[in-house]
Design an enzyme around this catalytic site. Structure first.
Site, PDB file in Angstrom:
ATOM      1  N   LYS A 299       2.306  -1.832 -30.880  1.00 47.69           N
ATOM      2  CA  LYS A 299       2.858  -2.900 -31.724  1.00 47.69           C
ATOM      3  C   LYS A 299       2.259  -4.259 -31.333  1.00 47.69           C
ATOM      4  CE  LYS A 299       6.873  -1.892 -30.098  1.00 47.69           C
ATOM      5  NZ  LYS A 299       8.295  -1.758 -29.735  1.00 47.69           N
TER       6      LYS A 299
ATOM      7  N   THR B 263      13.196 -13.417 -33.371  1.00 46.14           N
ATOM      8  CA  THR B 263      12.572 -12.096 -33.382  1.00 46.14           C
ATOM      9  C   THR B 263      13.297 -11.111 -32.464  1.00 46.14           C
ATOM     10  OG1 THR B 263      11.130 -12.823 -31.605  1.00 46.14           O
ATOM     11  CG2 THR B 263      10.272 -13.049 -33.851  1.00 46.14           C
TER      12      THR B 263
ATOM     13  N   GLY C 234      15.094  -8.220 -31.036  1.00 46.29           N
ATOM     14  CA  GLY C 234      15.452  -6.892 -31.532  1.00 46.29           C
ATOM     15  C   GLY C 234      14.451  -6.262 -32.487  1.00 46.29           C
ATOM     16  N   THR C 235      13.268  -6.872 -32.634  1.00 46.28           N
ATOM     17  CA  THR C 235      12.293  -6.283 -33.573  1.00 46.28           C
ATOM     18  C   THR C 235      11.872  -4.878 -33.146  1.00 46.28           C
ATOM     19  OG1 THR C 235      10.617  -7.539 -32.387  1.00 46.28           O
ATOM     20  CG2 THR C 235      11.232  -8.371 -34.564  1.00 46.28           C
ATOM     21  N   GLY C 236      11.627  -4.713 -31.834  1.00 48.96           N
ATOM     22  CA  GLY C 236      11.148  -3.409 -31.357  1.00 48.96           C
ATOM     23  C   GLY C 236      12.214  -2.334 -31.508  1.00 48.96           C
ATOM     24  N   CYS C 237      13.463  -2.687 -31.157  1.00 50.11           N
ATOM     25  CA  CYS C 237      14.564  -1.726 -31.296  1.00 50.11           C
ATOM     26  C   CYS C 237      14.735  -1.352 -32.770  1.00 50.11           C
ATOM     27  CB  CYS C 237      15.877  -2.329 -30.794  1.00 50.11           C
ATOM     28  SG  CYS C 237      15.858  -2.738 -29.051  1.00 50.11           S
TER      29      CYS C 237
END
Ligand SMILES: Nc1ncnc2c1ncn2[C@@H]1O[C@H](COP(=O)(O)OP(=O)(O)O)[C@@H](O)[C@H]1O
Ligand SMILES: Cc1ncc(COP(=O)(O)OP(=O)(O)O)c(N)n1
Length: 271
Positions: free
Chosen positions: A180, A213, A215-218
């Site tokens: 990512k 941003t 929590g984008t990965g979760c």
């Protein structure tokens, strides 16, 4: 007569974020948005807000396994995602518990190591355990730039570096890797690289200019799991999840003094 709908179910094995932006809280909102019934196994409790992580308390590994077993012995879970697993003992216990699921249950592994605010979310000595025990079980593995550098041993500053890292990390045994780009510069901030052993796919999206941003990965890994639970193939699941995150970022919430959460229910938000 009332019709009883049947929803697919998904399981998140992750930590709690008291500020509600990442972790279990983000995962369950993402599942709900996708009309996937969310179940959870909590690994740890963070005292966290939009500014940082103040404290982390681990649950006993047996308590994590008991939650997984309680859910999966009763509910047909169509996909699993793992997030913050914190320490060696929890990683080993989770890896073993997930091995007991049917081979057909896809597992999305988000190798959570560091938050965007710089807080360490995994013990130093746990990375090798994650690599050895859990990563080989991943249907899709979703490292961010920092995690991809650690897992590949490569410095990542260019798109070519992202591809090289995806190829290198694939050697650890997951069926597909998504590196990512959120931690990259310029247009690469919204560019992710997919490698599944045969095909490299560059996934591009518009860059959303926001500091909110958290929590984008979760959210991305939970949306991938939700899409898999809905029966989509892995690459389609990833593409649709990325589109969801872009929209959620466009409707991010300016909550708190730091980096606010993405807007999981963006269609309901009027600007
Ligand atoms: N500013 C942004 N604009 C658009 N997409 C972004 C932006 N920042 C991150 N993303 C996307 O959000 C997803 C999560 O990536 P990233 O933020 O790197 O994960 P993590 O939260 O694990 O560090 C990826 O699909 C990435 O491309
Ligand atoms: C409890 C908990 N789990 C995971 C994270 C990391 O969240 P992520 O979406 O990867 O990104 P950041 O917003 O932290 O960069 C977390 N902070 N807390």
């Amino acid at each position: 007569m009332t019709m009883t709908p049947t929803w697919p179910a998904a399981l998140t094995v992750a930590g709690s974020d008291s500020g509600g932006g990442a972790g279990i809280q983000a995962d369950l909102r993402t599942f709900a948005f996708h009309l996937v019934h969310g179940t959870s196994a909590l690994t740890c409790v963070t005292a966290q807000n939009t500014v940082g992580v103040m404290r982390v308390d681990a649950l006993p590994p047996e308590a994590v396994v008991a939650q997984i077993e309680a859910v999966t012995s009763d509910i047909a879970v169509q996909a699993v995602k793992t997030g913050m697993l914190l320490n060696q003992e929890i990683i080993q216990a989770v890896a073993l518990a997930l091995k007991a699921l049917p081979d057909t249950t896809p597992v999305v592994v988000d190798p959570v190591m560091v938050s965007r605010t710089g807080a360490q979310l995994i013990d130093d000595d746990a990375i090798a355990t994650l690599t050895r025990h859990l990563i080989p079980q991943a249907r899709v593995l979703t490292p961010n730039r920092y995690e991809a550098q650690l897992l590949s041993g490569l410095a990542i500053t260019t798109l070519a570096d992202m591809e090289a890292a995806a190829r290198q990390i694939y050697q650890l045994g997951p069926q597909a890797v998504l590196v990512k780009g959120g931690g990259m510069m310029d247009a690469l901030r919204s560019t992710d690289v997919w490698f599944d052993g045969s095909e490299v796919v560059i996934l591009e999206a518009e860059v959303v200019e926001t500091k909110h941003t958290h929590g984008t990965g979760c959210t991305l890994s939970a949306a991938i799991a939700a899409n898999l639970a809905l029966g989509k193939d892995p690459l389609t699941a990833v593409k649709d999840a990325k589109n969801y995150v872009t929209n959620a970022l466009k409707h991010a919430l300016a909550i708190g003094k730091g980096q606010g959460p993405v807007g999981h229910f963006f269609p309901l938000i009027s600007q």
